[in-house]
Scaffold this motif. Structure first.
Motif, PDB file in Angstrom:
ATOM      1  N   ASN A   1      43.435  -3.060  84.938  1.00  0.00           N
ATOM      2  CA  ASN A   1      42.666  -1.933  85.442  1.00  0.00           C
ATOM      3  C   ASN A   1      42.691  -0.766  84.429  1.00  0.00           C
ATOM      4  OD1 ASN A   1      44.462  -0.684  86.182  1.00  0.00           O
ATOM      5  ND2 ASN A   1      44.615  -1.325  88.165  1.00  0.00           N
ATOM      6  N   GLN A   2      43.196  -1.091  83.403  1.00  0.00           N
ATOM      7  CA  GLN A   2      43.680   0.533  82.369  1.00  0.00           C
ATOM      8  C   GLN A   2      42.502   0.421  81.110  1.00  0.00           C
ATOM      9  OE1 GLN A   2      46.561   2.421  83.200  1.00  0.00           O
ATOM     10  NE2 GLN A   2      46.104   0.988  84.264  1.00  0.00           N
ATOM     11  N   ARG A   3      41.562   1.847  80.960  1.00  0.00           N
ATOM     12  CA  ARG A   3      40.543   1.763  80.058  1.00  0.00           C
ATOM     13  C   ARG A   3      41.576   2.351  78.877  1.00  0.00           C
ATOM     14  NH1 ARG A   3      38.607   3.719  84.133  1.00  0.00           N
ATOM     15  NH2 ARG A   3      39.280   5.757  83.612  1.00  0.00           N
ATOM     16  N   PRO A   4      41.193   1.311  77.399  1.00  0.00           N
ATOM     17  CA  PRO A   4      41.327   1.950  76.246  1.00  0.00           C
ATOM     18  C   PRO A   4      41.019   3.512  75.872  1.00  0.00           C
ATOM     19  CG  PRO A   4      41.194  -0.424  75.597  1.00  0.00           C
ATOM     20  CD  PRO A   4      40.255  -0.122  77.532  1.00  0.00           C
ATOM     21  N   SER A   5      40.858   4.015  75.165  1.00  0.00           N
ATOM     22  CA  SER A   5      40.550   5.641  74.852  1.00  0.00           C
ATOM     23  C   SER A   5      39.253   5.305  74.476  1.00  0.00           C
ATOM     24  CB  SER A   5      40.945   6.559  73.850  1.00  0.00           C
ATOM     25  OG  SER A   5      40.868   7.262  73.195  1.00  0.00           O
ATOM     26  N   GLY A   6      38.359   5.901  74.777  1.00  0.00           N
ATOM     27  CA  GLY A   6      36.874   6.037  74.578  1.00  0.00           C
ATOM     28  C   GLY A   6      36.131   5.059  75.035  1.00  0.00           C
TER      29      GLY A   6
ATOM     30  N   THR B   1      28.853  -8.739  66.885  1.00  0.00           N
ATOM     31  CA  THR B   1      29.378  -7.938  66.621  1.00  0.00           C
ATOM     32  C   THR B   1      30.315  -8.902  67.344  1.00  0.00           C
ATOM     33  OG1 THR B   1      29.483  -6.395  68.796  1.00  0.00           O
ATOM     34  CG2 THR B   1      28.371  -5.550  66.725  1.00  0.00           C
ATOM     35  N   ALA B   2      31.613  -8.150  67.148  1.00  0.00           N
ATOM     36  CA  ALA B   2      32.969  -8.726  67.298  1.00  0.00           C
ATOM     37  C   ALA B   2      33.312  -8.470  68.716  1.00  0.00           C
ATOM     38  CB  ALA B   2      34.516  -8.889  66.669  1.00  0.00           C
ATOM     39  N   PRO B   3      33.965  -9.328  69.420  1.00  0.00           N
ATOM     40  CA  PRO B   3      34.511  -9.007  70.643  1.00  0.00           C
ATOM     41  C   PRO B   3      35.174  -7.042  70.475  1.00  0.00           C
ATOM     42  CG  PRO B   3      34.565 -11.029  70.483  1.00  0.00           C
ATOM     43  CD  PRO B   3      34.054 -10.398  69.351  1.00  0.00           C
ATOM     44  N   LYS B   4      35.204  -6.751  71.329  1.00  0.00           N
ATOM     45  CA  LYS B   4      36.150  -5.205  72.091  1.00  0.00           C
ATOM     46  C   LYS B   4      36.445  -4.767  73.331  1.00  0.00           C
ATOM     47  CE  LYS B   4      34.657  -0.417  72.343  1.00  0.00           C
ATOM     48  NZ  LYS B   4      34.270   0.021  73.279  1.00  0.00           N
ATOM     49  N   LEU B   5      37.994  -4.868  73.142  1.00  0.00           N
ATOM     50  CA  LEU B   5      38.672  -4.948  74.241  1.00  0.00           C
ATOM     51  C   LEU B   5      38.656  -3.473  75.247  1.00  0.00           C
ATOM     52  CD1 LEU B   5      41.076  -5.213  75.706  1.00  0.00           C
ATOM     53  CD2 LEU B   5      42.341  -3.407  74.385  1.00  0.00           C
ATOM     54  N   LEU B   6      38.024  -3.350  76.486  1.00  0.00           N
ATOM     55  CA  LEU B   6      37.085  -3.589  77.415  1.00  0.00           C
ATOM     56  C   LEU B   6      37.757  -2.956  78.729  1.00  0.00           C
ATOM     57  CD1 LEU B   6      33.932  -1.949  77.784  1.00  0.00           C
ATOM     58  CD2 LEU B   6      33.704  -4.118  79.286  1.00  0.00           C
TER      59      LEU B   6
ATOM     60  N   TRP C   1      47.242  -8.052  75.457  1.00  0.00           N
ATOM     61  CA  TRP C   1      46.175  -7.742  75.129  1.00  0.00           C
ATOM     62  C   TRP C   1      45.737  -8.389  73.847  1.00  0.00           C
ATOM     63  CZ3 TRP C   1      48.604  -4.023  76.670  1.00  0.00           C
ATOM     64  CH2 TRP C   1      49.202  -3.111  76.533  1.00  0.00           C
ATOM     65  N   LEU C   2      44.560  -8.165  73.085  1.00  0.00           N
ATOM     66  CA  LEU C   2      43.886  -8.723  71.614  1.00  0.00           C
ATOM     67  C   LEU C   2      43.399  -7.039  71.114  1.00  0.00           C
ATOM     68  CD1 LEU C   2      43.103 -12.426  72.066  1.00  0.00           C
ATOM     69  CD2 LEU C   2      45.428 -11.152  71.251  1.00  0.00           C
ATOM     70  N   ASP C   3      43.956  -6.672  70.278  1.00  0.00           N
ATOM     71  CA  ASP C   3      43.311  -5.324  69.919  1.00  0.00           C
ATOM     72  C   ASP C   3      43.551  -5.038  69.117  1.00  0.00           C
ATOM     73  OD1 ASP C   3      42.247  -1.708  70.723  1.00  0.00           O
ATOM     74  OD2 ASP C   3      41.470  -2.879  70.351  1.00  0.00           O
ATOM     75  N   PRO C   4      43.191  -4.756  67.838  1.00  0.00           N
ATOM     76  CA  PRO C   4      41.297  -4.476  67.581  1.00  0.00           C
ATOM     77  C   PRO C   4      40.935  -6.210  67.226  1.00  0.00           C
ATOM     78  CG  PRO C   4      42.358  -3.543  65.720  1.00  0.00           C
ATOM     79  CD  PRO C   4      43.452  -3.596  66.667  1.00  0.00           C
TER      80      PRO C   4
END
Lengths: 125, 110
Positions: free
Chosen positions: B53-58, B43-48, A111-114
């Motif tokens: 099915n995993q959520r990043p912290s926050g 804004t820029a895309p943000k990982l959701l 995946w891509l982050d950030p």
């Protein structure tokens, strides 16, 4: 914190070249690849390719061969996107993003982050 | 035309649950994990969501992802006005040997 900071907006004439920078901080630059993504005005996201920041080896998506060049400079933790022979249809916001991957069982997730904040490139005479 | 297919728009009222679909093929969703990105206006895309099915912290647990076969879904429960955004699904495509995105879904909170 981990972040990617891109260079500012550019306005170029058709036929000119432009170079967008993407400076990484908060992590070891050479441990993760950098991807580039284009977003034309009012359109969706389009993957352009990626650069291995450890070897400097770029990989381009099919639609981004020839006029697009990815490079990196490990001494300043920065990746670059250069576009030559600019056309009006190159007008877009260009994003860089860090490439992450992990193995979950027998499959690899990536995946891509950030993402960087984006750089608007406008091509107009 | 994008490799992954999403509905161009979706809507819901505050508190409601909405679902956004993402349809692909054997070479992308059928073989690899799915990610979802949120792009708030300007804004820029943000990982959701990553790895289906995993959520990043926050990321609030109101957001959830699922995958079945060659399709994936993003569900947003307890819809809030700040969820009004564009949402993109993405996956690696083995045939193209690259990342592919959906065309994006614009979510409106009525």
């Amino acid at each position: 914190q981990v972040q990617l900071v891109q260079s500012g907006s550019e306005w170029e004439k058709p036929g000119a070249s432009v170079k967008v920078s993407c400076k990484a901080s908060g992590y070891t630059f050479t441990s993760y690849a950098i991807n580039w993504v284009r977003q034309a005005p009012g359109q969706g996201l389009e993957w352009m390719g990626w650069i291995n920041t450890n070897t400097g080896n770029p990989t381009y998506a099919q639609d981004f061969t020839g006029r697009f060049v990815f490079s990196s400079d490990t001494s300043v933790s920065t990746a670059y996107l250069q576009i030559s022979s600019l056309k009006a249809e190159d007008t877009a916001v260009y994003y860089c993003a860090r490439d992450l991957s992990l193995w979950f069982g027998e499959s690899e997730a990536t995946w891509l982050d950030p993402w960087g904040q984006g750089t608007l490139v406008t091509v107009s005479s | 035309q994008s490799v992954l297919t999403q509905p161009p728009s979706a809507s819901g009222t505050p508190g409601q649950r909405v679902t956004i679909s993402c349809s692909g093929s054997r070479s992308n969703i059928g073989s690899n994990t799915v990610n979802w990105y949120q792009q708030l206006p300007g804004t820029a895309p943000k990982l959701l969501i990553y790895n289906n099915n995993q959520r990043p912290s926050g990321v609030p647990d109101r957001f959830s992802g699922s995958k079945s076969g060659t399709s994936a879904s993003l569900a947003i429960g307890g819809l809030q006005s700040e969820d009004e955004s564009d949402y993109y699904c993405a996956a690696w495509d083995d045939s193209l040997n690259g990342r592919v995105f959906g065309g994006g879904t614009k979510l409106t909170v009525l």
